[in-house]
Design a protein around this motif. Structure first.
Motif, PDB file in Angstrom:
ATOM      1  N   PHE A  67       0.855  -1.198   0.000  1.00 17.78           N
ATOM      2  CA  PHE A  67       0.000   0.000   0.000  1.00 17.78           C
ATOM      3  C   PHE A  67       0.884   1.239   0.000  1.00 17.78           C
ATOM      4  N   PRO A  68       0.952   1.965  -1.109  1.00 21.33           N
ATOM      5  CA  PRO A  68       1.748   3.200  -1.092  1.00 21.33           C
ATOM      6  C   PRO A  68       1.053   4.249  -0.223  1.00 21.33           C
ATOM      7  N   ALA A  69       1.863   5.139   0.381  1.00 24.49           N
ATOM      8  CA  ALA A  69       1.301   6.242   1.166  1.00 24.49           C
ATOM      9  C   ALA A  69       0.594   7.207   0.201  1.00 24.49           C
ATOM     10  N   PRO A  70      -0.421   7.900   0.592  1.00 24.12           N
ATOM     11  CA  PRO A  70      -1.022   7.868   1.929  1.00 24.12           C
ATOM     12  C   PRO A  70      -2.238   6.943   2.009  1.00 24.12           C
ATOM     13  N   THR A  74      -2.262   3.311   8.048  1.00 26.83           N
ATOM     14  CA  THR A  74      -1.508   4.279   8.853  1.00 26.83           C
ATOM     15  C   THR A  74      -1.301   5.597   8.121  1.00 26.83           C
ATOM     16  N   GLY A  75      -1.534   5.594   6.799  1.00 26.74           N
ATOM     17  CA  GLY A  75      -1.235   6.784   6.010  1.00 26.74           C
ATOM     18  C   GLY A  75       0.210   6.771   5.523  1.00 26.74           C
ATOM     19  N   GLU A  76       0.960   5.725   5.914  1.00 19.96           N
ATOM     20  CA  GLU A  76       2.349   5.591   5.481  1.00 19.96           C
ATOM     21  C   GLU A  76       2.447   4.470   4.448  1.00 19.96           C
ATOM     22  N   GLU A  77       3.655   4.246   3.929  1.00 15.98           N
ATOM     23  CA  GLU A  77       3.901   3.077   3.096  1.00 15.98           C
ATOM     24  C   GLU A  77       3.640   1.840   3.951  1.00 15.98           C
ATOM     25  N   MET A  78       2.948   0.864   3.411  1.00 13.94           N
ATOM     26  CA  MET A  78       2.723  -0.361   4.201  1.00 13.94           C
ATOM     27  C   MET A  78       2.918  -1.600   3.343  1.00 13.94           C
ATOM     28  N   LEU A  79       3.382  -2.640   4.006  1.00 14.75           N
ATOM     29  CA  LEU A  79       3.506  -3.942   3.356  1.00 14.75           C
ATOM     30  C   LEU A  79       2.801  -4.958   4.236  1.00 14.75           C
ATOM     31  N   GLN A 112      -1.958   4.453  16.254  1.00 16.50           N
ATOM     32  CA  GLN A 112      -1.460   5.754  16.706  1.00 16.50           C
ATOM     33  C   GLN A 112      -0.926   6.548  15.509  1.00 16.50           C
ATOM     34  N   ARG A 113      -0.234   5.860  14.607  1.00  8.97           N
ATOM     35  CA  ARG A 113       0.262   6.549  13.410  1.00  8.97           C
ATOM     36  C   ARG A 113      -0.901   6.993  12.523  1.00  8.97           C
ATOM     37  N   ALA A 114      -1.928   6.143  12.454  1.00  9.67           N
ATOM     38  CA  ALA A 114      -3.109   6.522  11.662  1.00  9.67           C
ATOM     39  C   ALA A 114      -3.700   7.819  12.221  1.00  9.67           C
ATOM     40  N   PHE A 115      -3.731   7.924  13.561  1.00 12.77           N
ATOM     41  CA  PHE A 115      -4.249   9.138  14.199  1.00 12.77           C
ATOM     42  C   PHE A 115      -3.335  10.332  13.909  1.00 12.77           C
ATOM     43  N   LEU A 116      -2.031  10.126  14.113  1.00 10.66           N
ATOM     44  CA  LEU A 116      -1.082  11.237  13.923  1.00 10.66           C
ATOM     45  C   LEU A 116      -1.042  11.696  12.471  1.00 10.66           C
ATOM     46  N   ASN A 117      -1.330  10.776  11.548  1.00  7.95           N
ATOM     47  CA  ASN A 117      -1.324  11.145  10.128  1.00  7.95           C
ATOM     48  C   ASN A 117      -2.690  11.617   9.638  1.00  7.95           C
ATOM     49  N   GLY A 118      -3.628  11.799  10.593  1.00  2.00           N
ATOM     50  CA  GLY A 118      -4.924  12.358  10.215  1.00  2.00           C
ATOM     51  C   GLY A 118      -5.844  11.389   9.513  1.00  2.00           C
ATOM     52  N   LYS A 119      -5.548  10.073   9.618  1.00  2.95           N
ATOM     53  CA  LYS A 119      -6.432   9.084   8.994  1.00  2.95           C
ATOM     54  C   LYS A 119      -7.715   8.922   9.799  1.00  2.95           C
ATOM     55  N   MET A 120      -7.616   9.166  11.083  1.00  3.64           N
ATOM     56  CA  MET A 120      -8.797   9.101  11.959  1.00  3.64           C
ATOM     57  C   MET A 120      -8.553  10.007  13.152  1.00  3.64           C
ATOM     58  N   ASP A 121      -9.637  10.421  13.826  1.00  2.00           N
ATOM     59  CA  ASP A 121      -9.425  11.231  15.020  1.00  2.00           C
ATOM     60  C   ASP A 121      -9.311  10.306  16.229  1.00  2.00           C
TER      61      ASP A 121
END
Ligand code: GTP
Ligand code: MG
Length: 444
Positions: A67-70, A74-79, A112-121
């Motif tokens: 999954f490329p960001a965003p 998490t909103g980051e690159e993911m594998l 937590q990263r999903a939250f910090l990256n604005g994916k969810m509140d």
């Protein structure tokens, strides 16, 4: 706010299973792909691949997803690697990822990263854990609604209106000679009243959700031999507590978890309350009193067939404690079960022995704890959310009728706004975030 650390964790429960999912998130996911798969994957496509060790030998074969960001959780690159479930394979895969530069994730770190990256509140992030922990269909249903953002949206809409109202009030402050007439005191009062009403409704819905999440502590209390343990066994539908005709049978607290219509109850059976010289029984009674003091609801059990029924009215229970008076052993009187309100107190007459009237008691319990049959407006919430909602309500209450002191009204509106902001994570400390996410599972 992308993190510079690549994290990895097993997302599925450890142990034997059909499939084990290993997830990694952060920069350098491409390094993982190169090392583990020998190539870069197309985005968001399941690819059957060998997962390779350092020497090129296959550790496992399975599906790999990039999954490329965003556009990832998490909103980051993911594998994501879906291999065969099993301790050895999963551990080797994790070790291989660490070898390639990832570090093991801490509990809740993906979310937590999903939250910090604005994916969810923050409220949505919390409902992720609530959904995972839900033990009843009801709890899961409402957690999902919060996860989708229903609760957050309601909170944010209210917060937005508070801001707009404050801007108006502050605007009036700039023209002191016109005072609140700038917008009209009556209209201002009406608008504040409306906000308070909606905040209270939100608190009610959230309280229901919190109940669903945390459960309700119900304590069975009364004199010896009235049938407390028999009632616990009835409610639990199993013989959890010892029942005998000897008064003073129950000594220790007996805890049983059960559900009524999906609402979790933590029911505690206690030693019968009476004067005693027996130190063991006295210790039990002390525990009973401590349990009563922390109850959300007390079922005050009396023996309806006993002559002392009035004396057993429970006058020695702490005042102000929500309670239901349960008049037991109705079978001995040959009467039909009934539920009523007597002098403001809910009363249920039943028989623990035959089970007659048990449904009346269950309904009365739900009523007493304020459960309204799942309306559409229930929100999965936590104690932290309730505290914030209460604080916001107190601020609005303090603002009411203060139209002669607009700076005070503005200050209270702003403090109510801050309280609501804490729910969705607009104003949060690292300590709070640490506390919230530390309760998550690793890999979530
Ligand atoms: N007839 C009849 N007997 C009951 C009923 N409920 C309980 N009993 C009897 O009353 C006696 C005491 O029941 P328990 O459930 O042990 O009472 P308790 O309140 O837990 O008593 P302690 O643990 O001593 O405080 C037992 O003999 C039960 O069988 C009822 O609804 N009808
Ligand atoms: Mg007992």
């Amino acid at each position: 706010m992308a993190s510079d650390e690549l994290i990895v964790a097993l997302a599925t429960p450890p142990g034997r299973g059909a499939i084990a999912v290993v997830r990694a998130s952060g920069p350098d996911v491409s390094v993982l792909m190169a090392g583990l798969l020998g190539r870069t994957l197309p985005s968001r496509t399941a690819v059957l691949a060998d997962f390779l060790a350092a020497d090129g030998e296959a550790i496992d074969q399975g599906l790999a997803l990039y999954f490329p960001a965003p556009r990832s959780y998490t909103g980051e690159e993911m594998l994501e690697l879906q291999g065969h479930g099993g301790v050895a394979v999963a551990n080797r895969l994790l070790a291989r990822c660490v070898e390639l530069g990832a570090r093991p994730a801490t509990p809740g770190e993906f979310t937590q990263r999903a939250f910090l990256n604005g994916k969810m509140d923050l409220a949505q992030a919390e409902s992720v854990a609530d959904l995972i922990e839900a033990t009843s269909a009801e709890a899961a249903r409402w957690a999902l609604r919060s996860l989708r953002g229903d609760f957050s949206q309601t909170v944010k809409a209210l917060a937005q209106e508070l801001v707009e109202f404050r801007v108006l009030v502050e605007g009036s402050m700039d023209f002191p000679e016109e005072g609140i007439d700038f917008m009209g005191a009556a209209r201002a009062e009406e608008r504040l009243g409306n906000l308070r009403h909606r905040l209270n409704r939100l608190h009610d819905s959230a309280r229901q959700g919190a109940m669903l999440r945390e459960g309700v502590r119900v304590v069975l209390a009364g004199r010896p031999n009235v049938g407390k343990s028999s009632l616990l066994n009835r409610l639990a539908e199993e013989e959890v507590a010892i029942v005998t005709e000897i008064p003073g049978t129950t000594r220790d607290l007996i805890r049983q978890h059960l559900q009524i219509n999906g609402i979790p109850l933590h029911v505690v059976d206690t030693a019968g309350l009476r004067m005693t010289r027996d130190p063991v029984e006295q210790a039990g009674i002390d525990r009973a009193r401590a349990a009563i003091a922390t109850a959300d609801l007390v079922l005050q059990v009396v023996d309806a067939s006993a002559a002392s029924v009035d004396r057993d009215a429970g006058e020695d229970l702490p005042a102000g404690l929500p309670r239901i008076r349960v008049e037991n052993k109705l079978d001995l009187l040959g009467e039909n079960p009934v539920a009523m309100i007597r002098e403001g107190l809910p009363v249920v007459r039943l028989s623990a022995k035959t089970g007659a009237g048990l449904n009346l008691l269950k309904t009365a319990i739900l009523q007493a704890v304020g459960w309204q049959a799942a309306g559409e407006g229930l929100f999965m919430a936590r104690a932290r959310h309730l505290a914030a909602l209460r604080q916001a309500a107190e601020s609005l209450e303090a603002a009411a009728g203060q139209w002669g002191r607009l700076e005070l009204v503005a200050e209270e509106l702003s403090s109510a706004h801050r309280a609501l902001g804490r729910i969705v994570g607009e104003f949060t400390s690292d300590a709070l975030l640490g506390e919230i996410f530390s309760h998550f599972c690793i890999g979530k």
